[in-house]
Design an enzyme around this catalytic site. Structure first.
Site, PDB file in Angstrom:
ATOM      1  N   CYS A  53      70.115  -1.130 -42.584  1.00 26.06           N
ATOM      2  CA  CYS A  53      69.840  -2.552 -42.839  1.00 26.06           C
ATOM      3  C   CYS A  53      69.939  -2.854 -44.329  1.00 26.06           C
ATOM      4  O   CYS A  53      69.048  -2.508 -45.105  1.00 26.06           O
ATOM      5  CB  CYS A  53      68.463  -2.910 -42.289  1.00 26.06           C
ATOM      6  SG  CYS A  53      67.885  -4.547 -42.754  1.00 26.06           S
ATOM      7  N   CYS A 112      67.154  -4.966 -45.835  1.00 24.37           N
ATOM      8  CA  CYS A 112      65.928  -4.169 -45.982  1.00 24.37           C
ATOM      9  C   CYS A 112      65.904  -3.477 -47.341  1.00 24.37           C
ATOM     10  O   CYS A 112      64.855  -3.400 -47.999  1.00 24.37           O
ATOM     11  CB  CYS A 112      65.842  -3.104 -44.884  1.00 24.37           C
ATOM     12  SG  CYS A 112      65.710  -3.753 -43.211  1.00 24.37           S
TER      13      CYS A 112
END
Length: 282
Positions: free
Chosen positions: A33, A36
């Site tokens: 991700c 993230c």
């Protein structure tokens, strides 16, 4: 502890139990991700900045799938703020630092509030000298909060630095001039009047009659310093130095430097007059 990695063994302790002690900010993330990875440094920075006011709990959603499911996580990154065992706020996606900070500020004390609390404890104990640096730091970090300025003025009053207290109170805007401000202002006036000894009154009169007499000015500055009236002492000494840098064979400059040293490097008055002396000399 400001940051922790969550695993099966510690999940209940740090995601639920810890939230009854302090807020827990849960960051659900994964290696694949990209958002993230841009959000995590922001969260880590804030966790360290707030020095334990909240716990940042990092949950790898791929490895801790059951925990992610229990919290209803459907996209990454997902951030939840837990308090007393329940989620009270949160967001999905990578927010900029200012928005994350706004969320935290709704539920957490400001970092500078700890300085104020510690300073208030010191004031209660009568340790005004130790309280002042904490208040100065909080004053700067809070963008000049008026209540902190009043506490600084209170400390200076207790230390008989009436002119310092008066100068601080003069910076407070009319909209922030509350009952505490009015009380401190009245105390300054009363204490300044009560502090005037016959010697000081006589020297003030002599200086007023002969304002160009540098010897009278120097004697008055010494008397001001003896009675902890540092600002007028420094102002007089600076006026003498502007007219004669070597007056009294350098004693004026030495007295000036001695007062600055006694005030301490972090003192606002000392910093102000150090700059004035530097400008005069260089």
């Amino acid at each position: 502890m400001n940051i922790i990695e969550i695993n099966v063994e510690n999940a209940k302790q740090f995601l639920v139990d810890e939230s009854f002690i302090r807020p827990v900010l849960i960051d659900f993330w994964a290696d694949w991700c990209a958002p993230c990875k841009s959000l995590m440094p922001i969260l880590e920075k804030l966790a360290n900045e707030y020095t334990g006011a909240f716990l940042l709990a990092k949950v790898n959603a791929d490895e801790m799938g059951m925990i992610s499911s229990q919290f209803g996580v459907r996209s990454l990154p997902t951030v939840m703020l837990m308090k007393d065992g329940q989620p009270i706020d949160g967001f999905t996606g990578a927010l900029p630092e200012v928005q994350v900070r706004e969320l935290l500020d709704k539920y957490l004390p400001k970092p500078w509030e700890k300085f104020v609390n510690d300073a208030q404890s010191l004031i209660m104990a009568g340790d005004f000298n130790t309280a002042l640096p904490l208040l100065r730091q909080a004053y700067e970090d809070s963008k000049h909060h008026a209540a902190i300025a009043c506490l600084m003025a209170q400390c200076h009053l207790e230390l008989n630095r009436f002119d310092n207290a008066e100068a601080i109170l003069a910076t407070i805007k009319i909209a922030d001039q509350d009952a505490h401000y009015e009380q401190l202002l009245a105390q300054v006036a009363l204490k300044k009047q009560a502090a005037k000894t016959p010697e000081l009154v006589a020297l003030e009169a002599a200086h007023a009659n002969e304002p160009d007499n540098l010897q009278f000015a120097y004697q008055l500055a010494i008397q001001y310093n003896a009675e902890d009236a540092y600002r007028p002492a420094l102002e007089l000494l600076m006026a003498i130095l502007r007219k004669d840098r070597n007056f009294a064979e350098g004693a004026v400059k030495k007295t000036f430097m001695d007062i600055l040293a006694a005030l301490g490097k972090g003192d606002a008055l000392a910093i102000e007059f150090q700059r004035k002396l530097f400008t005069l000399l260089y």
